[in-house]
Motif scaffolding. Structure first.
Motif, PDB file in Angstrom:
ATOM      1  N   ALA A  93       0.837  -1.194   0.000  1.00  0.00           N
ATOM      2  CA  ALA A  93       0.000   0.000   0.000  1.00  0.00           C
ATOM      3  C   ALA A  93       0.873   1.247   0.000  1.00  0.00           C
ATOM      4  CB  ALA A  93      -0.908   0.000   1.225  1.00  0.00           C
ATOM      5  N   GLN A  94       0.470   2.255  -0.788  1.00  0.00           N
ATOM      6  CA  GLN A  94       1.240   3.497  -0.837  1.00  0.00           C
ATOM      7  C   GLN A  94       0.317   4.693  -0.742  1.00  0.00           C
ATOM      8  OE1 GLN A  94       1.662   5.944  -3.812  1.00  0.00           O
ATOM      9  NE2 GLN A  94       3.880   6.019  -4.058  1.00  0.00           N
ATOM     10  N   ARG A  95       0.742   5.665   0.059  1.00  0.00           N
ATOM     11  CA  ARG A  95      -0.003   6.916   0.200  1.00  0.00           C
ATOM     12  C   ARG A  95       0.927   8.110   0.029  1.00  0.00           C
ATOM     13  NH1 ARG A  95       1.535  10.499   4.052  1.00  0.00           N
ATOM     14  NH2 ARG A  95       1.354   8.924   5.681  1.00  0.00           N
ATOM     15  N   MET A  96       0.467   9.081  -0.752  1.00  0.00           N
ATOM     16  CA  MET A  96       1.174  10.346  -0.859  1.00  0.00           C
ATOM     17  C   MET A  96       0.212  11.456  -0.472  1.00  0.00           C
ATOM     18  SD  MET A  96       3.201  12.115  -4.063  1.00  0.00           S
ATOM     19  CE  MET A  96       1.712  12.709  -4.892  1.00  0.00           C
ATOM     20  N   SER A  97       0.596  12.246   0.522  1.00  0.00           N
ATOM     21  CA  SER A  97      -0.170  13.431   0.913  1.00  0.00           C
ATOM     22  C   SER A  97       0.433  14.628   0.199  1.00  0.00           C
ATOM     23  CB  SER A  97      -0.116  13.640   2.432  1.00  0.00           C
ATOM     24  OG  SER A  97      -0.707  12.561   3.108  1.00  0.00           O
ATOM     25  N   ALA A  98      -0.345  15.213  -0.716  1.00  0.00           N
ATOM     26  CA  ALA A  98       0.197  16.304  -1.525  1.00  0.00           C
ATOM     27  C   ALA A  98       0.320  17.603  -0.736  1.00  0.00           C
ATOM     28  CB  ALA A  98      -0.673  16.523  -2.759  1.00  0.00           C
ATOM     29  N   GLU A 105       4.052   7.431   2.525  1.00  0.00           N
ATOM     30  CA  GLU A 105       4.098   6.233   3.356  1.00  0.00           C
ATOM     31  C   GLU A 105       3.801   5.017   2.490  1.00  0.00           C
ATOM     32  OE1 GLU A 105       2.069   4.520   7.495  1.00  0.00           O
ATOM     33  OE2 GLU A 105       1.125   6.172   6.397  1.00  0.00           O
ATOM     34  N   GLN A 106       4.494   3.917   2.754  1.00  0.00           N
ATOM     35  CA  GLN A 106       4.183   2.659   2.085  1.00  0.00           C
ATOM     36  C   GLN A 106       4.453   1.510   3.047  1.00  0.00           C
ATOM     37  OE1 GLN A 106       6.924   2.863  -1.347  1.00  0.00           O
ATOM     38  NE2 GLN A 106       8.086   1.190  -0.441  1.00  0.00           N
ATOM     39  N   LEU A 107       3.650   0.459   2.906  1.00  0.00           N
ATOM     40  CA  LEU A 107       3.800  -0.687   3.782  1.00  0.00           C
ATOM     41  C   LEU A 107       3.218  -1.919   3.097  1.00  0.00           C
ATOM     42  CD1 LEU A 107       4.792  -1.434   6.678  1.00  0.00           C
ATOM     43  CD2 LEU A 107       2.402  -1.295   7.378  1.00  0.00           C
ATOM     44  N   GLU A 108       3.931  -3.035   3.204  1.00  0.00           N
ATOM     45  CA  GLU A 108       3.481  -4.273   2.571  1.00  0.00           C
ATOM     46  C   GLU A 108       2.448  -4.978   3.457  1.00  0.00           C
ATOM     47  OE1 GLU A 108       5.377  -8.129   0.269  1.00  0.00           O
ATOM     48  OE2 GLU A 108       6.661  -6.823   1.461  1.00  0.00           O
ATOM     49  N   ILE A 109       1.431  -5.548   2.799  1.00  0.00           N
ATOM     50  CA  ILE A 109       0.406  -6.327   3.482  1.00  0.00           C
ATOM     51  C   ILE A 109       0.584  -7.785   3.069  1.00  0.00           C
ATOM     52  CG2 ILE A 109      -2.067  -6.675   3.804  1.00  0.00           C
ATOM     53  CD1 ILE A 109      -2.463  -3.745   2.997  1.00  0.00           C
ATOM     54  N   ALA A 110       0.751  -8.670   4.018  1.00  0.00           N
ATOM     55  CA  ALA A 110       1.000 -10.081   3.731  1.00  0.00           C
ATOM     56  C   ALA A 110      -0.173 -10.681   2.949  1.00  0.00           C
ATOM     57  CB  ALA A 110       1.210 -10.859   5.027  1.00  0.00           C
ATOM     58  N   PRO A 111       0.108 -11.500   1.928  1.00  0.00           N
ATOM     59  CA  PRO A 111      -0.960 -12.086   1.106  1.00  0.00           C
ATOM     60  C   PRO A 111      -2.012 -12.825   1.914  1.00  0.00           C
ATOM     61  CG  PRO A 111       1.185 -12.497   0.109  1.00  0.00           C
ATOM     62  CD  PRO A 111       1.449 -11.911   1.463  1.00  0.00           C
ATOM     63  N   GLU A 112      -1.600 -13.523   2.973  1.00  0.00           N
ATOM     64  CA  GLU A 112      -2.570 -14.275   3.765  1.00  0.00           C
ATOM     65  C   GLU A 112      -3.556 -13.374   4.493  1.00  0.00           C
ATOM     66  OE1 GLU A 112       1.431 -14.289   6.058  1.00  0.00           O
ATOM     67  OE2 GLU A 112       0.727 -14.530   3.989  1.00  0.00           O
ATOM     68  N   ARG A 113      -3.174 -12.146   4.762  1.00  0.00           N
ATOM     69  CA  ARG A 113      -4.100 -11.214   5.407  1.00  0.00           C
ATOM     70  C   ARG A 113      -5.208 -10.787   4.453  1.00  0.00           C
ATOM     71  NH1 ARG A 113      -2.104  -6.039   7.798  1.00  0.00           N
ATOM     72  NH2 ARG A 113      -4.248  -6.040   8.556  1.00  0.00           N
ATOM     73  N   ALA A 133      -2.863  -0.231   7.376  1.00  0.00           N
ATOM     74  CA  ALA A 133      -1.485  -0.352   6.901  1.00  0.00           C
ATOM     75  C   ALA A 133      -0.846   1.026   6.753  1.00  0.00           C
ATOM     76  CB  ALA A 133      -1.461  -1.106   5.573  1.00  0.00           C
ATOM     77  N   ILE A 134      -1.571   1.939   6.130  1.00  0.00           N
ATOM     78  CA  ILE A 134      -1.084   3.301   5.945  1.00  0.00           C
ATOM     79  C   ILE A 134      -2.164   4.280   6.388  1.00  0.00           C
ATOM     80  CG2 ILE A 134       0.561   2.781   4.104  1.00  0.00           C
ATOM     81  CD1 ILE A 134      -1.564   3.572   2.079  1.00  0.00           C
ATOM     82  N   HIS A 135      -1.783   5.517   6.639  1.00  0.00           N
ATOM     83  CA  HIS A 135      -2.709   6.487   7.195  1.00  0.00           C
ATOM     84  C   HIS A 135      -2.922   7.659   6.232  1.00  0.00           C
ATOM     85  CE1 HIS A 135      -1.248   4.216  10.653  1.00  0.00           C
ATOM     86  NE2 HIS A 135      -2.414   4.477  11.192  1.00  0.00           N
TER      87      HIS A 135
END
Length: 254
Positions: free
Chosen positions: A98-103, A146-154, A174-176
């Motif tokens: 997941a990736q988030r960019m706050s402009a 912000e970026q963070l990986e989410i496990a496939p099993e989740r 995962a991200i805010h």
């Protein structure tokens, strides 16, 4: 933003009816008015202004361009995308990350198809992604990434909170994002598996791949979307292997 009570409704939007941008390196399908495509009755749903389903050819992508006062969430379905921005952030986004960019006050970034890096060799595959924009709580915040990986099993067989600004999701997202009234959830479903939509006054369900059955609305195919107002909690059941993205929103743009 407003939390005014809205008239209940289920608005199914079929893939074939989306606005499209097709050029030599990009196949983009827009759920809402975007760029040169403008429909005055189709500018947003709740807090969601952009839901672009993009396929970018290898070795190409979006050159450096500006944004401001927008929360931008990117979800890759296949391939990988390289992000670089004027704040010094960079990263490779791939399925499950997941990736988030706050402009905020202003940021410039580029997004390129760089799938070959993960495979270790060049190839001709496009990167397939969904990019979504929601308005922030307030204008003029400091830009962020912000970026963070989410496990496939989740993601398997259940709704997982990908991005949220809601206090209730503070420990599970995962991200805010900088909007306390919005959250994005995702799930990967095998045939027969189901999830229930969150309880919220406004929901946006998008099926980027596969086929599902939405309780009370029928079958949804790849690229279909549903905008729900004042109705929630329905069952979403996979007809064939599918991935879904669900925006939960507790306010709308005034």
């Amino acid at each position: 933003m407003s939390t005014t009570t809205l008239r209940p409704g289920v608005d199914v939007r079929r893939s074939a009816d989306r606005l499209t941008t097709k050029i030599d390196w990009l196949d983009s399908r827009h759920s809402f008015s975007f760029g040169g495509h403008y429909e005055p009755e189709n500018t947003h749903h709740g807090l969601l202004l952009v839901n672009n389903d993009d396929r970018i050819a290898p070795g190409t992508g979006f050159d450096t361009h500006p944004h401001r006062d927008m929360e931008i969430v990117t979800w890759v379905l296949s391939g990988s995308l390289v992000h670089q921005d004027s704040r010094g952030n960079s990263g490779v986004i791939y399925p499950g990350l997941a990736q988030r960019m706050s402009a905020g006050t202003g940021i410039q970034h580029s997004e390129k198809n760089d799938s070959w890096r993960l495979a270790g060799e060049k190839h001709d595959d496009p990167v397939h992604l969904v990019q979504m924009w929601v308005v922030p709580d307030e204008a003029g915040i400091t830009p962020g990434y912000e970026q963070l990986e989410i496990a496939p099993e989740r993601l398997a067989g259940q709704l997982v909170t990908v991005a949220s600004g809601m206090p209730a999701h503070r420990d599970e997202a995962a991200i805010h994002i900088s909007n306390r009234y919005a959250a994005l959830h995702a799930s990967r479903l095998e045939p027969g598996e189901y999830v229930r939509l969150p309880e919220a006054p406004l929901l946006h369900l998008f099926v980027p791949r596969g086929s599902v059955e939405l309780e009370g609305a029928g079958k949804l195919e790849t690229g279909d979307a549903v905008r729900l107002t004042g109705i929630s909690g329905q069952r979403v059941t996979a007809v064939e292997p599918a991935e879904i993205l669900v925006w939960e929103m507790h306010a709308t743009i005034d």
